[in-house]
Design a protein around this motif. Sequence first.
Motif, short mmCIF file in Angstrom:
data_model
loop_
_atom_site.label_atom_id
_atom_site.label_comp_id
_atom_site.label_asym_id
_atom_site.label_seq_id
_atom_site.Cartn_x
_atom_site.Cartn_y
_atom_site.Cartn_z
N ALA A 102 0.76 -1.21 -0.28
CA ALA A 102 0.04 -0.01 -0.08
C ALA A 102 0.81 1.33 -0.08
CB ALA A 102 -0.90 -0.05 1.36
N LEU A 103 1.92 1.27 0.87
CA LEU A 103 2.76 2.39 0.87
C LEU A 103 3.51 2.57 -0.55
CD1 LEU A 103 4.16 4.72 2.35
CD2 LEU A 103 5.95 3.19 3.33
N GLN A 104 3.85 1.53 -1.12
CA GLN A 104 4.55 1.50 -2.37
C GLN A 104 3.58 2.18 -3.52
OE1 GLN A 104 7.88 1.64 -2.12
NE2 GLN A 104 7.50 2.52 -4.14
N ARG A 105 2.27 1.96 -3.14
CA ARG A 105 1.46 2.37 -4.35
C ARG A 105 1.23 3.92 -4.26
NH1 ARG A 105 -0.41 4.34 -8.36
NH2 ARG A 105 -2.64 4.75 -8.64
N ALA A 106 1.31 4.40 -3.02
CA ALA A 106 0.97 5.83 -2.55
C ALA A 106 2.13 6.72 -2.73
CB ALA A 106 0.26 5.85 -1.23
N ARG A 107 3.31 6.31 -2.52
CA ARG A 107 4.38 7.11 -2.39
C ARG A 107 5.05 7.66 -3.77
NH1 ARG A 107 8.97 3.66 0.82
NH2 ARG A 107 9.76 5.66 0.87
N VAL A 108 4.69 7.04 -4.79
CA VAL A 108 5.56 7.13 -5.82
C VAL A 108 5.22 8.20 -6.92
CG1 VAL A 108 6.24 4.53 -6.13
CG2 VAL A 108 3.95 5.40 -7.00
N PRO A 109 5.83 8.77 -7.82
CA PRO A 109 5.47 9.95 -8.57
C PRO A 109 4.25 9.66 -9.40
CG PRO A 109 7.96 10.03 -8.69
CD PRO A 109 7.41 8.67 -7.69
N ALA A 110 4.12 8.45 -9.90
CA ALA A 110 3.00 8.08 -10.63
C ALA A 110 1.73 8.30 -9.95
CB ALA A 110 3.03 6.59 -10.93
N ALA A 111 1.73 8.24 -8.61
CA ALA A 111 0.60 8.44 -7.72
C ALA A 111 0.29 9.88 -7.34
CB ALA A 111 0.66 7.56 -6.61
N ARG A 112 1.48 10.43 -6.91
CA ARG A 112 1.37 11.82 -6.54
C ARG A 112 1.14 12.73 -7.57
NH1 ARG A 112 6.19 13.38 -2.50
NH2 ARG A 112 4.99 15.57 -2.97
N ASP A 113 1.63 12.35 -8.91
CA ASP A 113 1.45 13.36 -10.07
C ASP A 113 0.30 13.25 -10.38
OD1 ASP A 113 4.02 14.04 -9.83
OD2 ASP A 113 4.58 12.98 -11.75
N MET A 114 -0.58 12.06 -10.22
CA MET A 114 -2.01 11.94 -10.36
C MET A 114 -2.95 12.60 -9.64
SD MET A 114 -4.88 10.10 -9.32
CE MET A 114 -4.16 8.78 -8.22
N VAL A 115 -2.16 12.63 -8.30
CA VAL A 115 -3.39 13.75 -7.25
C VAL A 115 -3.19 15.20 -7.82
CG1 VAL A 115 -3.40 14.52 -5.07
CG2 VAL A 115 -3.10 11.84 -5.60
N GLU A 116 -2.00 15.57 -8.05
CA GLU A 116 -1.66 16.75 -8.60
C GLU A 116 -2.45 17.33 -9.78
OE1 GLU A 116 2.43 17.76 -8.24
OE2 GLU A 116 2.49 16.75 -6.45
N ALA A 117 -2.58 16.27 -10.81
CA ALA A 117 -3.22 16.57 -12.03
C ALA A 117 -4.66 16.56 -11.72
CB ALA A 117 -3.08 15.45 -12.95
N THR A 118 -5.32 15.65 -10.98
CA THR A 118 -6.65 15.84 -10.44
C THR A 118 -7.09 17.21 -9.85
OG1 THR A 118 -6.82 13.45 -10.25
CG2 THR A 118 -8.43 14.68 -9.36
N MET A 119 -6.21 17.63 -8.77
CA MET A 119 -6.26 18.92 -8.41
C MET A 119 -6.32 20.11 -9.47
SD MET A 119 -4.16 18.59 -4.59
CE MET A 119 -4.80 17.66 -3.09
N ALA A 120 -5.48 20.10 -10.13
CA ALA A 120 -5.27 21.01 -11.24
C ALA A 120 -6.64 21.06 -11.92
CB ALA A 120 -4.08 20.87 -12.25
N THR A 121 -7.04 19.88 -12.49
CA THR A 121 -8.31 19.81 -13.27
C THR A 121 -9.58 20.53 -12.38
OG1 THR A 121 -7.38 18.14 -14.61
CG2 THR A 121 -9.79 18.45 -14.52
N THR A 122 -9.61 20.40 -11.15
CA THR A 122 -10.66 20.78 -10.37
C THR A 122 -10.66 22.28 -10.38
OG1 THR A 122 -10.64 18.54 -9.06
CG2 THR A 122 -11.89 20.41 -8.02
N VAL A 123 -9.31 22.52 -10.12
CA VAL A 123 -9.11 24.13 -9.97
C VAL A 123 -9.88 24.63 -11.42
CG1 VAL A 123 -7.68 26.14 -10.30
CG2 VAL A 123 -7.36 24.22 -8.62
N LYS A 124 -9.39 24.18 -12.48
CA LYS A 124 -10.10 24.68 -13.89
C LYS A 124 -11.43 24.58 -13.87
CE LYS A 124 -5.88 24.31 -16.83
NZ LYS A 124 -5.62 23.61 -18.33
N ALA A 125 -12.02 23.55 -13.52
CA ALA A 125 -13.37 23.29 -13.44
C ALA A 125 -14.17 24.29 -12.69
CB ALA A 125 -13.80 21.99 -13.14
N THR A 126 -13.79 24.77 -11.57
CA THR A 126 -13.98 25.61 -10.51
C THR A 126 -14.30 27.09 -11.13
OG1 THR A 126 -13.30 24.40 -8.53
CG2 THR A 126 -14.08 27.07 -8.30
N ILE A 127 -13.02 27.59 -11.82
CA ILE A 127 -12.92 28.74 -12.49
C ILE A 127 -13.91 28.92 -13.82
CG2 ILE A 127 -11.24 30.11 -14.11
CD1 ILE A 127 -9.16 29.06 -12.69
N ALA A 128 -14.06 27.60 -14.53
CA ALA A 128 -15.10 27.61 -15.74
C ALA A 128 -16.52 27.99 -14.99
CB ALA A 128 -14.96 26.20 -16.19
#
Length: 321
Positions: A102-128
């Motif tokens: 579980a830790l090895q799934r959550a700590r890697v850049p593949a997971a953290r970048d996905m979280v940040e990409a999701t947050m960035a899209t949410t910001v754009k949706a809110t602005i829209a």
Amino acid sequence: MSTDKKRHHYVPKAYLKAFVDAKGRIYVYRKDEPDKVLHVNPDTTQFQKYYYSQPLPEGGTDNNRLEDFFSTIEDRWPDVVARMKCREPLNDNLEQIFNFIALQRARVPAARDMVEATMATTVKATIASMIRAGKVQAPPAPLKLEDIAVTIDPHQSIHAMSTLIAAMGPIFSRMGLAVVHNQTGSPFLTSDNPVLWFDPSVPFAQQHPYNTRPNGPINLLFPVTPYVLVLGSNRYLETFREHGLLHTDVESDEWVHLVNAQISRFAYEAVIAQAPGTEAVIREFASVSPHEPSILEIDTAEIVVHRQVFGARPKKLKWVP
């Protein structure tokens, strides 16, 4: 006085050492340059400087706390690996195995970048939404909102790691685990994103990373050494509930090749091998990685779709405080 740690490994050295060759090194194939192999010591790869650093309320930065905590989990891993290799009973190690995966799934850049990409899209949706409501002015033509770069403070994806770890609970509850011993001459690969699952009922070319149907078929792969792999499957669930984690053998080169194909395409930036010889499969999937696409419609209503796919890895923009 403790010394600040700079090298924060997202793939721990304790894990990588199970893949070293006779010289104590591993072969690292970067997806951006798959024909340029690096033969390196595990200490010198799969880390980022200050990757787990966190700001302190009183000012300054804590560079050690998360790295030290993760070390308490990592330090016990080599003993578990040794027991797997010797085919010993492992039911008293199940919590360690689940925690490490579980830790090895959550700590890697593949997971953290996905979280940040999701947050960035949410910001754009809110602005829209605010643009349509007349609360903010639309970007001047010909600039479009979807073309504007949004970066997220990496500290936010550190907070999200606990959520990602907790989300592994429902995944684990759907499957039983087995330790697979590779009896072929073809070693397993691993990567900078070594925990992967998918729907095995979907043809290989149509599968999406980390996407399965509720209560549907699921396979999880986690390479442990070049000749040992943890396999999770809904097919093992009843046996696992009755007997716990068991050992099994595989003698099919074709099956090992399919596993290595999955490992290669789930790899985010790098594939890792104990020895040369698997360049063909690494090269085949060098142009794809799991990432999170999002669809944003601005003119009528925002439609944000979060689903991971295999495709070209987006370039991550640098966060500037």
